[in-house]
Design a protein around this motif. Structure first.
Motif, mmCIF file in Angstrom:
data_model
loop_
_atom_site.group_PDB
_atom_site.id
_atom_site.type_symbol
_atom_site.label_atom_id
_atom_site.label_comp_id
_atom_site.label_asym_id
_atom_site.label_seq_id
_atom_site.Cartn_x
_atom_site.Cartn_y
_atom_site.Cartn_z
ATOM 1 N N MET A 16 -66.404 70.000 45.999
ATOM 2 C CA MET A 16 -66.445 71.295 46.657
ATOM 3 C C MET A 16 -65.896 71.224 48.072
ATOM 4 N N HIS A 17 -65.075 72.181 48.403
ATOM 5 C CA HIS A 17 -64.629 72.396 49.781
ATOM 6 C C HIS A 17 -65.813 73.010 50.516
ATOM 7 N N GLY A 18 -65.873 72.885 51.816
ATOM 8 C CA GLY A 18 -66.988 73.431 52.583
ATOM 9 C C GLY A 18 -67.188 74.922 52.433
ATOM 10 N N ASP A 19 -66.142 75.631 51.995
ATOM 11 C CA ASP A 19 -66.241 77.088 51.829
ATOM 12 C C ASP A 19 -66.701 77.506 50.432
ATOM 13 N N GLY A 20 -67.065 76.535 49.589
ATOM 14 C CA GLY A 20 -67.580 76.843 48.262
ATOM 15 C C GLY A 20 -66.554 76.794 47.146
ATOM 16 N N ARG A 21 -65.276 76.688 47.456
ATOM 17 C CA ARG A 21 -64.265 76.578 46.400
ATOM 18 C C ARG A 21 -64.297 75.171 45.808
ATOM 19 N N LEU A 22 -63.879 75.070 44.561
ATOM 20 C CA LEU A 22 -63.952 73.809 43.822
ATOM 21 C C LEU A 22 -62.570 73.242 43.518
ATOM 22 N N PHE A 23 -62.507 71.927 43.477
ATOM 23 C CA PHE A 23 -61.291 71.197 43.127
ATOM 24 C C PHE A 23 -61.053 71.348 41.629
ATOM 25 N N TRP A 24 -59.868 71.817 41.265
ATOM 26 C CA TRP A 24 -59.511 72.091 39.874
ATOM 27 C C TRP A 24 -58.172 71.423 39.626
ATOM 28 N N ALA A 25 -58.091 70.525 38.643
ATOM 29 C CA ALA A 25 -56.895 69.701 38.466
ATOM 30 C C ALA A 25 -56.283 69.847 37.078
ATOM 31 N N ARG A 26 -54.954 69.727 37.038
ATOM 32 C CA ARG A 26 -54.216 69.815 35.776
ATOM 33 C C ARG A 26 -53.946 68.422 35.228
ATOM 34 N N ARG A 27 -54.265 68.240 33.956
ATOM 35 C CA ARG A 27 -54.026 66.957 33.287
ATOM 36 C C ARG A 27 -52.535 66.665 33.210
ATOM 37 N N VAL A 28 -52.166 65.399 33.367
ATOM 38 C CA VAL A 28 -50.768 64.991 33.305
ATOM 39 C C VAL A 28 -50.182 65.348 31.940
ATOM 40 N N ASN A 29 -48.993 65.917 31.946
ATOM 41 C CA ASN A 29 -48.238 66.267 30.731
ATOM 42 C C ASN A 29 -48.988 67.206 29.795
ATOM 43 N N ARG A 30 -49.910 67.986 30.341
ATOM 44 C CA ARG A 30 -50.651 68.942 29.520
ATOM 45 C C ARG A 30 -50.809 70.226 30.314
ATOM 46 N N ASP A 31 -51.224 71.254 29.622
ATOM 47 C CA ASP A 31 -51.456 72.524 30.303
ATOM 48 C C ASP A 31 -52.932 72.696 30.644
ATOM 49 N N GLY A 32 -53.765 71.702 30.292
ATOM 50 C CA GLY A 32 -55.202 71.827 30.497
ATOM 51 C C GLY A 32 -55.635 71.482 31.913
#
Length: 183
Positions: A16-32
Motif C-alpha cells: 500500500m502507498h501511504g494514500d491507500g492505493r495498492l500496488f497492482w502488477a501485470r504478469r510477464v507475457n500475460r494479460d493478468g
C-alpha cells in the motif's frame, strides 16, 4: 511443497502507498494482473517467505516497507481443473495463503521488477483499494475479497476512511456469492 489436502503454502502481498492505493502488477507475457504472491519453502515462516518474495518479485527489502497486518490464518483457493497438473505428485489443487498488508516507506524508485532471471511482472500501477477484488482472475476473486476485507481496518488506520471506504456493492456481491459478509 503441497499439504496432505493438496494445497501449496503461499504468501500474498498487498503493498500500500501511504494514500491507500495498492500496488497492482501485470504478469510477464500475460494479460493478468495480480498482487505479488509466492510459495513458501519448507524451512520458512510466512513472514520470511513474504520478505523473500517481496525482494524477488518487486525488488523491495524489509527497510522499504512497514508490516501493517496479516490474515490470522490460511485463506484457500482452488485452481480451475484446466490448471491442475495431474502428472505431478503430490497433485496440487490450489493454494493456501497468509496475506500481508505492507506500507511502502521507501521510494517508488526502489521498486524493481527485474532483479531475477525470470521476472514475475513486467508492469505495475497504483489502484484504489477495492479495485483488485473486482479485477483479479475469477478463481482468485474470493480469496482477494476475504484478504482485503480483513486487511481494510489496518489500511484505514494509516490512509483514512476516505482512502479505504467500505466495500462497494460489487464487492459486497462478490463476498455474498462466496458466503461471507462485508462490514
Amino acid at each position: 511443497m503441497v499439504d496432505p489436502d493438496g494445497f501449496r503454502p503461499n504468501v500474498g502481498i498487498v503493498l500500500m502507498h501511504g494514500d491507500g492505493r495498492l500496488f497492482w502488477a501485470r504478469r510477464v507475457n500475460r494479460d493478468g494482473w495480480q498482487f505479488p504472491q509466492g510459495g513458501m519453502n519448507t524451512d520458512e515462516t510466512p513472514l520470511e517467505a513474504m520478505y523473500r518474495e517481496l525482494r524477488e518479485e518487486v525488488g523491495l527489502a524489509p527497510e522499504h516497507v512497514e508490516v501493517l497486518g496479516a490474515t490470522p490464518g490460511w485463506l484457500r483457493y482452488r485452481l480451475p481443473r484446466r490448471c491442475i497438473r495431474r502428472g505431478n505428485r503430490p497433485v496440487c489443487i490450489g493454494q493456501k495463503q497468509v496475506w500481508f498488508l505492507l506500507k511502502l516507506v521507501g521510494q517508488e524508485a526502489d521498486l524493481r521488477l527485474d532483479l531475477t532471471e525470470k521476472p514475475e511482472f513486467d508492469s505495475w500501477r497504483w489502484v484504489d483499494f477495492w479495485y483488485p477484488a473486482e479485477h483479479v482472475v475469477s478463481f482468485k476473486r474470493e480469496v482477494y475479497v476475504r484478504a482485503l476485507e480483513h486487511l481494510a481496518p489496518h489500511a484505514r488506520e494509516v490512509a483514512g476512511e476516505g482512502a479505504v471506504p467500505p466495500a462497494g456493492e460489487t464487492v459486497r456481491a462478490l463476498v455474498a456469492a462466496a458466503g461471507g459478509r462485508c462490514r
